[in-house]
Enzyme design. Structure first.
Site, PDB file in Angstrom:
ATOM      1  N   GLN A  29       0.613  -1.099   0.050  1.00  8.05           N
ATOM      2  CA  GLN A  29      -0.020   0.051   0.202  1.00  8.05           C
ATOM      3  C   GLN A  29       0.791   1.259   0.011  1.00  8.05           C
ATOM      4  OE1 GLN A  29      -2.262  -0.722   3.708  1.00  8.05           O
ATOM      5  NE2 GLN A  29      -0.252  -1.324   4.501  1.00  8.05           N
ATOM      6  N   GLY A 137      -2.831 -12.158   8.017  1.00  2.58           N
ATOM      7  CA  GLY A 137      -3.659 -12.464   9.141  1.00  2.58           C
ATOM      8  C   GLY A 137      -4.600 -13.939   8.900  1.00  2.58           C
ATOM      9  N   ASP A 154      -8.695  -5.296  13.370  1.00  4.28           N
ATOM     10  CA  ASP A 154      -8.510  -3.903  13.278  1.00  4.28           C
ATOM     11  C   ASP A 154      -7.854  -3.705  11.928  1.00  4.28           C
ATOM     12  OD1 ASP A 154      -8.029  -1.414  13.620  1.00  4.28           O
ATOM     13  OD2 ASP A 154      -6.426  -1.712  15.133  1.00  4.28           O
TER      14      ASP A 154
END
Ligand code: SPD
Length: 292
Positions: A29, A137, A154
Site C-alpha cells: 500500500q 492474518g 483491526d
C-alpha cells in the site's frame, strides 16, 4: 503547509491541513503520515485515514474494551491488522492477558507508526506479553494451533486484498480457533457510507456464530463519525454492571468507554437496524451486491 483529504462519498470529502512528514509505497500500500493542525499526527493508507493522535482513543477503546470486558477472563488475544499498535496497547491494559499476538501484514506500517506516531502504541510492542508477527492474518489464523479467547480484527476498509477479512471463510476459520467462551470483534465500517459492507460482514459472521451483535461508537475523523463494530461468539455479554465490575477489577481506565456505553452502544438507530435486516431503502433502489 499541504492539504490532503479523504473522500467519504462522491462529492463529499474531509479536508485536512498540515505538514507531510512521510510518504512511502510498500508492496502492500501507499503509506502517508501528516502532522495536522486539527488532529495531531495522522496515518493514511491508500488515501484512507486510519489513525489520528487526537481521536484514536474513540476507536480503539470501543474496538478493544467491549470484547475484552464482555469476556470473563481473556488470556490469549489475537489482533489481526492494527499496525499502529493502538489495539495492542489497549489489549495489554487487561492484566488477565498472558499472551497478545498482533499479526500485521505490512511491517512498514508498524515501523512507520513507531517512528511517527509513538504515542498510539506507547510501550506495547516492548511488552513481554506481546508478540508481533508479520504475516497474512488469514493464513496465520488458519495455521494457528492455539485457541484464542478474543480475536480482534483491526483492519482497513474492505477494499482490495483486505476484503477477505470480511468474508465468510475467514470468520469460519476464526470460529474454529476460538476457545469455548471466545469472542471475535471486528471494525464493521461506516453505517451511513458503507451500508452494504456492514450488512454483508454481519451476514457472513452469522454463518459461523450463533450470537452476532452490532454496536456503535463515534470517531470524529472517520467518514460519517458514527462507526460500527460487530462482535460474535456463542453468547455476547452486554451487561453494564458485569462490564463495570470487570473494568474495576482489571484497573481499566478509559476516556471514551463507560460501563453504561458498554450496553448502550448496542442500541441501534432504525436505519442501522434496516441495514442489518436488509430492508434499507438504498438496498432496494440501487444495485445490491452483497458478496463482499
Ligand atoms: N475507514 C478507516 C477504517 C479504519 C479502521 N482501522 C484503523 C486502524 C487503526 N488501528
Amino acid at each position: 503547509m499541504v492539504e490532503f483529504g479523504e473522500v467519504a462519498t462522491d462529492g463529499f470529502w474531509y479536508r485536512y491541513e498540515g505538514e507531510h512528514l512521510h510518504s512511502e509505497r510498500t508492496a502492500y500500500q501507499q503509506i502517508d503520515v501528516y502532522e495536522t493542525k486539527s488532529f495531531g499526527r495522522v496515518l493514511v493508507l491508500d488515501g484512507l485515514l486510519q489513525t489520528t493522535e487526537e481521536d484514536e482513543f474513540c476507536y480503539h477503546e470501543m474496538l478493544v474494551h467491549v470484547p475484552m470486558l464482555a469476556h470473563p477472563a481473556p488470556r490469549r488475544v489475537l489482533i489481526i491488522g492494527g499496525g499502529d499498535g493502538g489495539s495492542l496497547r489497549h489489549v495489554l491494559m487487561h492484566p488477565t492477558v498472558e499472551r497478545a499476538v498482533m499479526c500485521e501484514i505490512d511491517k512498514r506500517v508498524v515501523e512507520i507508526c513507531r517512528t511517527w506516531l509513538p504515542s498510539v502504541s506507547g510501550s506495547a510492542f516492548d511488552a513481554p506479553r506481546a508478540e508481533l508477527v508479520i504475516a497474512d492474518g488469514i493464513r496465520y489464523v488458519a495455521e494457528s494451533t492455539e485457541q484464542w479467547d478474543v480475536v480482534i480484527v483491526d483492519s482497513s476498509d474492505p477494499i482490495g486484498p483486505g476484503v477477505d477479512l470480511f468474508r465468510a471463510p475467514f470468520y469460519r476459520s476464526v470460529a474454529e480457533h476460538l476457545s469455548e467462551a471466545g469472542l471475535l470483534c471486528v471494525q464493521a465500517c461506516s453505517p451511513f457510507f458503507q451500508p452494504i459492507e456492514l450488512h454483508t460482514a454481519v451476514r457472513n459472521m452469522k454463518e459461523s456464530f450463533p450470537d452476532v451483535r452490532v454496536y456503535l461508537g463515534c470517531v470524529p475523523t472517520y467518514p460519517g463519525t458514527l462507526w460500527a463494530y460487530a462482535i460474535a461468539g456463542q453468547r455476547i455479554e452486554v451487561d453494564a454492571e458485569a462490564a463495570a465490575a470487570r473494568a474495576r477489577e482489571r484497573g481499566i481506565e478509559t476516556r471514551y468507554w463507560t460501563p453504561e456505553l458498554h450496553s448502550a452502544a448496542f442500541v441501534l438507530p432504525r436505519f442501522v437496524q434496516a441495514i442489518l435486516e436488509g430492508t434499507y431503502p438504498r438496498f432496494l433502489s440501487e444495485p445490491f451486491v452483497p458478496d463482499l
